[in-house]
Design an enzyme around this catalytic site. Structure first.
Site, short mmCIF file in Angstrom:
data_model
loop_
_atom_site.label_atom_id
_atom_site.label_comp_id
_atom_site.label_asym_id
_atom_site.label_seq_id
_atom_site.Cartn_x
_atom_site.Cartn_y
_atom_site.Cartn_z
N ASP A 280 -99.15 22.39 5.77
CA ASP A 280 -99.19 20.97 6.08
C ASP A 280 -100.33 20.70 7.06
OD1 ASP A 280 -97.35 18.31 6.01
OD2 ASP A 280 -98.14 18.60 8.04
N ILE A 281 -101.15 19.68 6.80
CA ILE A 281 -102.25 19.34 7.70
C ILE A 281 -101.69 18.74 8.98
CG2 ILE A 281 -104.34 17.95 7.99
CD1 ILE A 281 -104.73 18.03 4.98
N ASN B 107 -105.72 9.35 9.75
CA ASN B 107 -105.76 8.10 9.00
C ASN B 107 -105.80 6.89 9.91
OD1 ASN B 107 -105.86 8.95 6.29
ND2 ASN B 107 -103.64 9.22 6.18
N ASP C 13 -108.93 10.93 3.17
CA ASP C 13 -109.12 11.48 1.83
C ASP C 13 -110.15 12.62 1.85
OD1 ASP C 13 -107.31 9.71 0.83
OD2 ASP C 13 -108.79 8.35 -0.08
N GLU D 203 -99.80 15.32 2.50
CA GLU D 203 -100.73 16.29 3.07
C GLU D 203 -100.18 17.71 3.02
OE1 GLU D 203 -98.53 14.43 6.65
OE2 GLU D 203 -99.20 13.84 4.66
#
Length: 358
Positions: free
Chosen positions: A224-225, A232, A241, A267
């Site tokens: 997971d980022i 964002n 993106d 993500e």
């Protein structure tokens, strides 16, 4: 000797003139006539075409027309030569086959082309013949011909038939391309280019079954980022993106050819490592995590870096854990990695009852 040669030359010229006259006098049977008129005016893109004809006279006349119409001409003088040319990877997909050919007859070539299907693209066949009986027409079409032209014929009629064949081949190519596009859309995530959720889960199911049959472990990682929402919110979804795509490509580039990686959702990414037990999966995850952290990402807002948290588990030899169970274990390990500071790897641990705990 010279007289024989001159006589032969005059005979050949006379033959050419007779066939040319026959072709010119022949009636055009294609309806409506407007289609032929339009065909005579329409410019042609280069298309490769095979002409299999044993008559030097017809070879010359038809070949001259084909070149004038913009076709890339490939010539065969007998059926065996034509068959060899049709086996090539770049073989012409538009073919003019004379029925009566030495070695292999044109009608037999039709049957072979339809039976072998050696090339993924369709081969459009126009059968040329002096036979004009209805039974002959039926035999030719049943053998696999797409169209049938009786000699002598008008050049414009031939051109109209070839344009129809070319159009059909173009439509077939578009259908194949559309089918491939639909397959890709149903298989891959449009943003990252990785396998989508459905396909990566199907990949995991296949690897687990293969591991059980071969008594081999399968490593599973959920990644997971970190702080993706903040990226964002601070830099916009376009930057988000870019980060997603960059992390996805970094993950993919650090895997073996037979490993699997897909976008699991948002993500999150799911990685599958065949042949890796828990210890090896955890080590691989740490290498990948470091690689992502060291990678610079160029965005419109400037150079950025991203980190990922990872939860690792594995289905060991003889383990009957299903997909849902393994995903739950990896998710719990990922939660631990997030809770313990992010940008780290946590592995799943078994308790005494062989139940996995994160």
């Amino acid at each position: 000797m010279r007289n024989d040669s001159q006589g032969h030359s005059r005979s050949t010229v006379a033959g050419l003139e007779r066939v040319k006259t026959d072709i010119t006098r022949a009636r055009i049977s294609v309806k409506p006539p407007i289609a032929i008129e339009r065909a005579s005016r329409q410019p042609q893109a280069t298309t490769k075409i095979l002409l299999a004809e044993d008559s030097p006279v017809y070879r010359h006349l038809i070949g001259t027309h084909l070149k004038q119409w913009g076709f890339d001409l490939v010539v065969a003088k007998d059926g065996e030569e034509a068959w060899e040319l049709l086996q090539a990877p770049d073989a012409p997909r538009l073919t003019l086959l004379d029925w009566m050919l030495p070695q292999i007859e044109g009608i037999e070539l039709c049957r072979r082309i339809r039976l072998t299907k050696a090339h993924p693209d369709y081969t459009y066949i126009v059968l040329l013949t002096g036979k004009d009986g209805k039974n002959d027409l039926l035999e030719g079409m049943q053998a696999g011909a797409d169209d049938y032209l009786v000699k002598p014929f008008n050049p414009l009629e031939l051109k109209a038939r070839l344009l129809a064949g070319k159009r059909i081949l173009e439509l077939q190519r578009k259908l194949v391309d559309t089918g491939e596009s639909l397959r890709i859309a149903a298989t891959y995530d449009f943003l990252t280019g990785l396998l989508n959720r459905r396909e990566i889960l199907a990949h995991l199911e296949r690897e687990l079954n293969r591991g059980m049959r071969g008594n081999s472990p399968v490593g599973v990682i959920l990644a997971d980022i970190d702080y993706f929402k903040k990226i964002n919110d601070s830099f916009g979804h376009s930057a988000g993106d870019v980060v997603l795509k960059a992390v996805a490509q970094t993950l993919k580039s650090d895997l073996r050819n037979y490993d699997g990686v897909g976008r699991f959702g948002g993500e999150e990414f799911l990685l599958i490592l065949p042949g890796c037990d828990l210890a090896m999966t955890t080590r691989r995850a740490e290498d990948i995590r470091q690689f992502v952290a060291d990678t610079e990402i160029a965005t419109a807002e400037g150079i950025m870096r991203a980190t990922i948290s990872m939860g690792a588990t594995s289905a060991d030899s003889g383990d009957t854990s299903g997909v849902e169970s393994l995903l739950n274990e990896a998710d719990q390990a990922l939660y631990l990695a997030k809770r313990n500071g992010r940008n780290r790897v946590e592995g799943c641990i078994q308790n005494l009852h062989s139940n996995r705990l994160a």
